[in-house]
Design a protein around this motif. Structure first.
Motif, PDB file in Angstrom:
ATOM      1  N   ARG A 184      -1.521  19.545  -4.959  1.00 25.97           N
ATOM      2  CA  ARG A 184      -1.286  19.186  -3.566  1.00 25.97           C
ATOM      3  C   ARG A 184      -2.066  18.033  -3.005  1.00 25.97           C
ATOM      4  N   ALA A 185      -2.832  17.349  -4.087  1.00 23.92           N
ATOM      5  CA  ALA A 185      -3.754  16.124  -3.660  1.00 23.92           C
ATOM      6  C   ALA A 185      -2.828  15.045  -3.446  1.00 23.92           C
ATOM      7  N   VAL A 186      -3.006  14.343  -2.432  1.00 20.86           N
ATOM      8  CA  VAL A 186      -2.509  12.630  -2.100  1.00 20.86           C
ATOM      9  C   VAL A 186      -3.329  11.873  -2.485  1.00 20.86           C
ATOM     10  N   GLN A 187      -3.113  10.688  -3.045  1.00 13.74           N
ATOM     11  CA  GLN A 187      -3.927   9.570  -3.733  1.00 13.74           C
ATOM     12  C   GLN A 187      -3.398   8.164  -2.967  1.00 13.74           C
ATOM     13  N   GLN A 188      -4.500   7.409  -2.608  1.00 15.28           N
ATOM     14  CA  GLN A 188      -3.955   5.958  -2.114  1.00 15.28           C
ATOM     15  C   GLN A 188      -3.766   5.082  -3.675  1.00 15.28           C
ATOM     16  N   GLY A 189      -2.752   4.209  -3.235  1.00 16.27           N
ATOM     17  CA  GLY A 189      -2.364   3.315  -4.421  1.00 16.27           C
ATOM     18  C   GLY A 189      -1.765   1.986  -4.118  1.00 16.27           C
ATOM     19  N   TYR A 190      -1.308   1.501  -4.897  1.00 15.48           N
ATOM     20  CA  TYR A 190      -0.465   0.294  -4.861  1.00 15.48           C
ATOM     21  C   TYR A 190       0.607   0.251  -5.470  1.00 15.48           C
ATOM     22  N   LEU A 246       5.726   4.227   0.549  1.00 14.44           N
ATOM     23  CA  LEU A 246       5.336   2.896   0.883  1.00 14.44           C
ATOM     24  C   LEU A 246       5.059   3.017   2.371  1.00 14.44           C
ATOM     25  N   LEU A 247       3.763   2.829   2.775  1.00 13.87           N
ATOM     26  CA  LEU A 247       3.393   2.733   4.188  1.00 13.87           C
ATOM     27  C   LEU A 247       4.375   1.942   5.112  1.00 13.87           C
ATOM     28  N   GLN A 273       0.844  -0.990  -0.093  1.00 14.27           N
ATOM     29  CA  GLN A 273      -0.005  -0.037  -0.018  1.00 14.27           C
ATOM     30  C   GLN A 273       0.945   1.157  -0.157  1.00 14.27           C
ATOM     31  N   VAL A 274       0.453   2.339  -0.928  1.00 13.69           N
ATOM     32  CA  VAL A 274       1.210   3.452  -1.042  1.00 13.69           C
ATOM     33  C   VAL A 274       0.313   4.636  -1.043  1.00 13.69           C
ATOM     34  N   LEU A 275       0.849   5.709  -0.622  1.00 12.12           N
ATOM     35  CA  LEU A 275       0.289   7.075  -1.130  1.00 12.12           C
ATOM     36  C   LEU A 275       0.941   7.654  -2.147  1.00 12.12           C
ATOM     37  N   ILE A 276       0.323   8.427  -2.900  1.00 14.74           N
ATOM     38  CA  ILE A 276       1.017   8.981  -4.132  1.00 14.74           C
ATOM     39  C   ILE A 276       0.889  10.540  -4.148  1.00 14.74           C
TER      40      ILE A 276
END
Length: 357
Positions: free
Chosen positions: A200-206, A226-227, A139-142
């Protein structure tokens, strides 16, 4: 309870994003009591014509690099030489792995993250995680490229595009660790346009999916966090086994885990082509460029072989990691504090015992 993973071809990306969001948010999709009540003590396994034990293993989504070690074990004969005849049953949008296990349609199944076996415990289902082949949950933040962003803590005050299911999953951990608040959350609609429109947005991702999509389609190299590298304690790509099956087929289960560990070692350290051929046979929509970039990210980020796996072997789980996961989620109200979290896993079928639970 399905899963997230590699980026599919263009026409299926929206569906895959929905699937990844559901699995990232495993804590928000509890195993049903109906599923828990369906398990029985029938654990018979049948040999094939050559005397090998037949095992059906259900994955969490369509064939992809994130299943590569299991396919490698089939391609290399690692299962066969241990007396097993393993059939990989690929998942999809209508596949529920715990239901397949409960119905006896498969002997073993894949658990996508630590929420899934914990949910099964919460619902009283007699299933345990018996190995974890991803030491790091991918799981990541982008975020957009920005030299000022060095860690997740630097995302304070920014809007987060999150799927509903993620709110009760990794977002719980993010809030507890970094002090993020729910007023930062914006609805993730499985479309990258809102992210691309807001610098400025942050999106969840893989790790192996959305960053590649954004880079290929938008022409930017996003900032990816990477969390797991900042302490997120969830495992991923676990093997789930019903308690009755494990009890009555311990040797076969140990052989399956040992062969899978061999397959993952070879897939990560080798060229992976034999496994990729089987993956593309099962999932013709998968392309070699997607497989190549996903496998490289698994390798470069130590998803399979870092941490405890480097000390105790691939597939390792430790009681300390499971307790850290339970402590974080129970303190946030996801699970009751008196849940017997140790029932979610066992390390007794792993090669060697070490510090595992």
């Amino acid at each position: 309870l399905a899963v997230h993973k590699a980026m599919p071809p263009r026409g299926n990306r929206r569906l895959a994003a929905t699937r990844r969001a559901l699995l990232a948010g495993g804590g928000a999709i509890p195993a049903s009591a109906a599923v828990a009540s369906c398990f029985n003590n029938n654990s018979e396994v049948e040999p094939d014509a050559d005397g090998r034990i037949r095992l059906r293993f259900a994955t969490d989504w369509r064939a992809q690099a994130e299943h590569g070690g299991f396919y490698q074990a089939v391609a290399s004969g690692a299962y066969a030489k241990r007396g097993l005849n393993v059939q990989i049953i690929q998942g999809g949008p209508g596949v529920n792995v715990p239901q397949l296990l409960a119905a006896g349609a498969v002997e073993l199944g894949m658990g996508s993250n630590s929420f899934i076996p914990m949910n099964l415990v919460a619902e009283g289902a007699p299933v345990k995680a018996v190995a974890a082949f991803f030491q790091k949950d991918p799981q990541v933040l982008i975020a957009h490229p920005d030299p000022a962003l060095e860690s997740i803590a630097d995302l304070a005050g920014r809007p987060f595009l999150l799927a509903d299911a993620s709110i009760n999953a990794f977002w719980v951990w993010l809030k507890a660790k970094y002090g993020f608040t729910d007023d930062q959350v914006r609805k993730y609609t499985f479309n990258p346009a809102p992210f691309l429109a807001d610098p400025r947005a942050v999106q969840q991702g893989y790790l192996t999916s959305e960053p590649y999509t954004i880079e290929k389609e938008a022409g930017i190299e996003p900032k990816v966090f990477l969390l797991a590298d900042e302490g997120y304690p969830s495992y991923a790509t676990m093997v789930l086994a019903p308690n009755a099956f494990a009890r009555d087929n311990g040797d076969a289960l140990r052989a399956f885990i040992a062969a899978s560990a061999e397959g993952w070692r070879d897939y990560i350290q080798g060229d992976g082509k034999a496994a990729d051929e089987l993956i593309r046979r099962d999932n013709p929509e998968m392309t070699q460029d997607i497989l190549d970039q996903a496998r490289e990210k698994l390798r470069a980020n130590g998803i399979v072989d870092s941490g405890d796996a480097a000390l105790y072997g691939l597939g390792t789980m430790t009681e300390e990691r499971w307790q850290a996961f339970f402590d974080a989620t129970s303190q946030a109200g996801v699970y009751p504090p008196n849940l017997d979290w140790r029932q979610a896993f066992t390390g007794q079928y792993l090669p060697g015992r070490g510090r595992r639970g």
